[in-house]
Design a protein around this motif. Structure first.
Motif, short mmCIF file in Angstrom:
data_model
loop_
_atom_site.label_atom_id
_atom_site.label_comp_id
_atom_site.label_asym_id
_atom_site.label_seq_id
_atom_site.Cartn_x
_atom_site.Cartn_y
_atom_site.Cartn_z
N PHE A 55 0.89 -1.29 0.10
CA PHE A 55 0.18 -0.07 0.01
C PHE A 55 0.75 1.51 0.08
O PHE A 55 0.60 2.12 -0.87
CB PHE A 55 -0.92 0.13 1.27
CG PHE A 55 -1.75 1.22 1.21
CD1 PHE A 55 -2.67 1.69 0.30
CD2 PHE A 55 -1.64 2.07 2.23
CE1 PHE A 55 -3.47 2.69 0.39
CE2 PHE A 55 -2.45 3.43 2.27
CZ PHE A 55 -3.39 3.68 1.29
N LEU A 61 -4.16 -1.68 -1.65
CA LEU A 61 -4.36 -2.17 -0.23
C LEU A 61 -4.79 -3.50 -0.15
O LEU A 61 -5.98 -4.12 -0.46
CB LEU A 61 -5.57 -1.42 0.32
CG LEU A 61 -5.78 -1.36 1.68
CD1 LEU A 61 -4.51 -0.86 2.72
CD2 LEU A 61 -6.98 -0.79 2.38
N PHE A 63 -6.33 -5.96 1.72
CA PHE A 63 -7.11 -6.22 3.04
C PHE A 63 -7.32 -7.61 3.36
O PHE A 63 -7.43 -7.83 4.54
CB PHE A 63 -8.45 -5.58 2.62
CG PHE A 63 -9.13 -4.92 3.85
CD1 PHE A 63 -8.94 -3.30 3.79
CD2 PHE A 63 -9.81 -5.23 5.00
CE1 PHE A 63 -9.43 -2.52 4.67
CE2 PHE A 63 -10.31 -4.51 5.99
CZ PHE A 63 -9.93 -3.13 5.63
N VAL A 108 -6.62 -11.15 -9.70
CA VAL A 108 -6.82 -10.03 -8.64
C VAL A 108 -6.19 -8.78 -9.03
O VAL A 108 -6.73 -7.56 -8.72
CB VAL A 108 -6.85 -10.53 -7.22
CG1 VAL A 108 -7.12 -9.53 -6.23
CG2 VAL A 108 -7.56 -11.86 -7.00
N LEU A 111 -7.65 -5.75 -10.90
CA LEU A 111 -8.56 -4.73 -10.19
C LEU A 111 -7.76 -3.75 -9.63
O LEU A 111 -6.60 -3.80 -9.26
CB LEU A 111 -9.39 -5.63 -9.18
CG LEU A 111 -10.08 -6.79 -9.75
CD1 LEU A 111 -10.59 -7.73 -8.60
CD2 LEU A 111 -11.28 -6.27 -10.62
N HIS A 114 -10.23 0.21 -4.28
CA HIS A 114 -11.17 -0.69 -3.27
C HIS A 114 -11.48 -2.12 -3.90
O HIS A 114 -11.76 -2.81 -3.29
CB HIS A 114 -12.32 -0.03 -2.75
CG HIS A 114 -13.17 0.76 -3.98
ND1 HIS A 114 -12.73 1.84 -4.78
CD2 HIS A 114 -14.22 0.36 -4.61
CE1 HIS A 114 -13.65 2.16 -5.83
NE2 HIS A 114 -14.60 0.94 -5.70
N TYR A 115 -11.72 -2.24 -5.33
CA TYR A 115 -12.13 -3.42 -5.74
C TYR A 115 -11.02 -4.36 -5.44
O TYR A 115 -11.29 -5.64 -5.27
CB TYR A 115 -12.05 -3.49 -7.37
CG TYR A 115 -13.56 -2.87 -7.66
CD1 TYR A 115 -14.71 -3.40 -7.64
CD2 TYR A 115 -13.55 -1.66 -8.29
CE1 TYR A 115 -15.90 -2.82 -7.88
CE2 TYR A 115 -14.67 -1.04 -8.45
CZ TYR A 115 -15.83 -1.58 -8.45
OH TYR A 115 -17.12 -0.85 -8.75
N ILE A 118 -11.36 -5.67 -1.74
CA ILE A 118 -12.44 -6.33 -1.35
C ILE A 118 -12.26 -7.83 -1.86
O ILE A 118 -12.75 -8.70 -1.26
CB ILE A 118 -13.73 -5.80 -2.07
CG1 ILE A 118 -14.29 -4.84 -1.18
CG2 ILE A 118 -14.74 -6.74 -2.31
CD1 ILE A 118 -13.54 -3.38 -0.95
N ALA A 119 -11.67 -7.90 -3.25
CA ALA A 119 -11.34 -9.07 -3.68
C ALA A 119 -10.35 -9.98 -2.84
O ALA A 119 -10.78 -11.11 -2.65
CB ALA A 119 -10.75 -9.28 -5.02
N ILE A 121 -10.26 -9.59 0.50
CA ILE A 121 -11.23 -10.07 1.39
C ILE A 121 -11.86 -11.42 1.05
O ILE A 121 -11.84 -12.32 1.87
CB ILE A 121 -12.02 -8.94 1.86
CG1 ILE A 121 -11.37 -7.66 2.44
CG2 ILE A 121 -12.97 -9.60 3.17
CD1 ILE A 121 -12.13 -6.71 2.98
N VAL A 245 -6.34 -5.59 9.58
CA VAL A 245 -6.75 -4.15 10.02
C VAL A 245 -5.77 -3.58 10.93
O VAL A 245 -5.25 -2.64 10.88
CB VAL A 245 -8.20 -4.34 10.66
CG1 VAL A 245 -8.44 -2.94 11.41
CG2 VAL A 245 -9.20 -4.75 9.66
N ILE A 248 -2.94 -2.60 9.05
CA ILE A 248 -2.88 -1.41 8.42
C ILE A 248 -2.83 -0.10 9.26
O ILE A 248 -2.39 0.97 9.06
CB ILE A 248 -4.46 -1.56 7.88
CG1 ILE A 248 -4.31 -2.65 6.63
CG2 ILE A 248 -4.75 -0.03 7.21
CD1 ILE A 248 -5.83 -2.60 5.99
N LEU A 252 -0.38 3.11 9.34
CA LEU A 252 -0.96 4.43 9.06
C LEU A 252 -0.24 5.45 10.23
O LEU A 252 0.17 6.32 9.94
CB LEU A 252 -2.50 4.41 8.91
CG LEU A 252 -3.00 3.88 7.80
CD1 LEU A 252 -4.51 4.08 8.04
CD2 LEU A 252 -2.58 4.61 6.68
#
Lengths: 327, 287
Positions: A55, A61, A63, A108, A111, A114-115, A118-119, A121, A245, A248, A252
């Motif tokens: 990221f 990102l 996730f 993947v 993408l 955010h796509y 989400i993929a 995840i 999470v 992340i 940050l």
């Protein structure tokens, strides 16, 4: 300017080397409780570096990156259950994670934004379900145990402390060299503008997949060590989205896109978590949530990013003053 | 067996459709991936539980209460936490909404603990026969209500001034601004509408199933799948996505075993993302 930069870098390297030496000898004066906390900090810093590479430097990102942590942990557990020694199980764990990241990466990583998040995840969730339901191999949702080292707990904990510290240092050095190499420039060009990078002749697909594989490699090593350290793992624990999470938030807080950010972030977040766990355990989740909101609002560039900005600002101010007095 | 399975799938799908629409609207139009959506759904369930315990109010009536409370909550959350951060991009909304989820989850655990709760309606056991299949009354009622509410949302979006404003903002933000639409207000109303739908779906959920803070993550997983299947910000798309998920889960549970239910949904979502990123029936301009 270049010479100054080199000097600056040399100072930082010196400080880091001293810090590493201090941390190597720290367990001899710390209690077992703090040794465990520090081991967890090193582990989260390592996973967070994998997140940071993806990221902070490439702008994707992941996730669902906890899936590589889980894969590392489970492959180690399965192989050690079959009688492999730990050292022999680690390469397989890392290799599996890298292969999975490459296989999943081809579709993947097409993408964006955010796509992609989400993929990953979704994939993480699917792999979690497989780990929970393939009871014959993984031991199912109840979890599985690993052999326990037949030595005094103190020695064992020191062993994992040093191993995690080593992993964190190696990961951080690797990220540093990757980011400052040709490879790293290509990766950063993807974050800046993927189409432009592509039209400049950079094979973005290759770089994206390789970067994810590197991220998966280090994350799975952390998972392998974690499994042996805990000697018991369960699917919903090692494949937990909360791990991603958590890292992340760490990234940050420390500063995304800085080499030392994840380490500093891990220290801050883990100490905050420990204090809230110990002090007011029932509000632990809310405390983490509120801390996250405060960070995003007030230090969106992270501790390292904000400090760098301040140093730059001071330098510019000083240069201006010098310029005026020269006139 | 076949008819019973189909009916079960459709009844479940109706509830999923309602649940997915709010999430899809928030993501597709306001540009917020609301990871606290599951917490808002379950909050709706708890509001119905309180209404049932204190006033012995039916969940099918107290859904108005859940909707209203969560609408106000949505406005407050949007104004105080989300609007200032929209410039930072969608990733920041992921992190902030997750933080909101943690806070709501913590409050729920403190008040209601992690135990599963149920609303015991007097007519919970009654059902009627259709062909050779049985239809439970509560499931049938929530299905009908879900469809009615979806239709009302559709009418609101297409016929009211605010609804048209929201659609205009979704189509072209600058253009909408140029003709005098308050873009932030539209985003706010759209977001709050989404949270209100979450609360209503939670009340309907509570009339059928038991609930606990453990469900937060599972529900977010489901609405992700529904929104992606249907295409973001698309009401009928999300409705179709909900039905598709209900069908996939029910048939998957029948043929493979219920433990694979979640994996099936996740895998379908990833495939749809790869093959048709704007959803099964979605139009591209909403994404």
């Amino acid at each position: 300017m270049l010479a100054k930069n080199n000097n600056y870098n040399r100072n930082i390297l010196l400080i880091i080397a001293v810090a590493v030496v201090v941390f190597i000898f720290l367990p001899s004066i710390l209690s077992g409780y703090y040794v465990r906390i520090f081991t967890a900090i090193f582990m989260y810093a390592t996973i967070s570096q994998g997140m940071n590479l993806m990221f902070g430097y490439m702008g994707y990102l992941p996730f669902g990156n906890a899936m590589f942590f889980g894969i590392g942990a489970y492959i180690t557990a399965i192989l050690m259950g079959k009688g492999f020694p730990f050292i022999a199980a680690i390469p397989f764990a890392a290799l599996t994670a890298v292969v999975v990241s490459i296989i999943l990466g081809f579709p993947v990583l097409r993408l964006r934004g955010h796509y992609f998040a989400i993929a990953t995840i979704g994939m993480s969730g699917a792999i979690l379900s497989i780990a929970q339901n393939a009871t014959d191999i993984t031991g199912g949702a109840m979890g599985t145990t690993l052999p326990i080292i037949a030595k005094a707990p103190g020695i064992v904990y020191n062993y994992f402390y040093l191993a995690m510290l080593g992993l964190m240092v190696v990961t951080t050095l690797a990220i540093y060299f990757i980011v400052h190499s040709r490879f790293g420039y290509a990766v950063r060009s993807i974050k800046a503008n993927e189409e432009a990078a592509n039209s400049m002749g950079i094979n973005t697909t290759f770089y994206k997949i390789s970067t994810w594989a590197i991220s998966a490699f280090f994350t799975s090593l952390a998972g392998a060590l974690y499994a042996y350290w805990m000697s018991f793992i369960a699917p919903d624990e090692v494949f937990n989205v909360m791990i991603a999470v958590h890292t992340i938030v760490i990234m940050l807080i420390g500063g995304a896109g800085t080499v030392l950010g994840p380490i500093i972030g891990a220290f801050i977040i883990e100490f905050v978590s420990e204090v809230t766990w110990g002090g007011f355990m029932e509000y632990h989740l809310a405390a983490l949530g509120i801390a996250t909101i405060i960070i995003v609002f007030f230090v969106p560039r992270g501790v390292v990013g904000t400090l760098t900005d301040m140093v730059k600002g001071i330098k510019i101010a000083l240069n201006k003053k010098v310029g005026v007095s020269n006139d | 067996m076949g008819l019973q399975m189909l009916i079960n799938a459709i009844l479940l799908g109706g509830l999923y459709a309602l649940m997915g629409i709010g999430f899809s609207l928030q993501w597709g139009i306001s540009g917020i991936i609301n990871l606290s959506y599951g917490a808002m759904v379950i909050l709706g369930s708890y509001i119905s539980l309180i209404a049932f315990d204190l006033l012995s109010m039916d969940p099918f009536i107290s859904l108005i209460l859940s909707g209203a409370i969560l609408f106000i909550m949505g406005i407050l959350i949007y104004r105080s936490l989300l609007q200032p951060l929209l410039k930072g991009g969608i990733v920041f909304t992921l992190i902030i909404t997750f933080a909101i989820r943690l806070i709501i989850e913590n409050i729920m655990l403190l008040i209601w603990s992690a135990d599963y709760r149920t609303i015991r309606l007097a007519y919970a056991g009654s059902n009627f026969q259709f062909g050779n299949a049985f239809i439970p009354l509560t499931k049938f009622l929530s299905f009908i209500l879900a469809i009615v509410i979806i239709y009302v949302v559709y009418l609101f979006m297409n016929n009211s001034k605010i609804g048209k404003g929201i659609q205009a903002v979704a189509l072209d933000k600058e253009g909408a601004q140029a003709v005098g639409i308050d873009v932030q207000k539209m985003y706010m109303i759209n977001f709050a509408l989404g949270t209100a739908l979450a609360g209503i779906a939670g009340s309907l959920w509570a009339s059928i199933y038991s609930f606990s803070p453990h469900l937060l993550g599972i529900i977010v997983g489901k609405v992700f799948i529904i929104a992606i299947l249907g295409g973001l910000g698309n009401i009928w798309g999300a409705a179709a996505g909900g039905l598709a998920l209900g069908l996939a889960e029910t048939s998957g549970a029948t043929f493979l075993g219920s433990e694979w239910q979640e994996a099936i949904g996740m895998i379908i979502m990833v495939i749809v993302l790869l093959v048709r990123p704007h959803g099964l029936i979605g139009k591209k301009f909403f994404g």
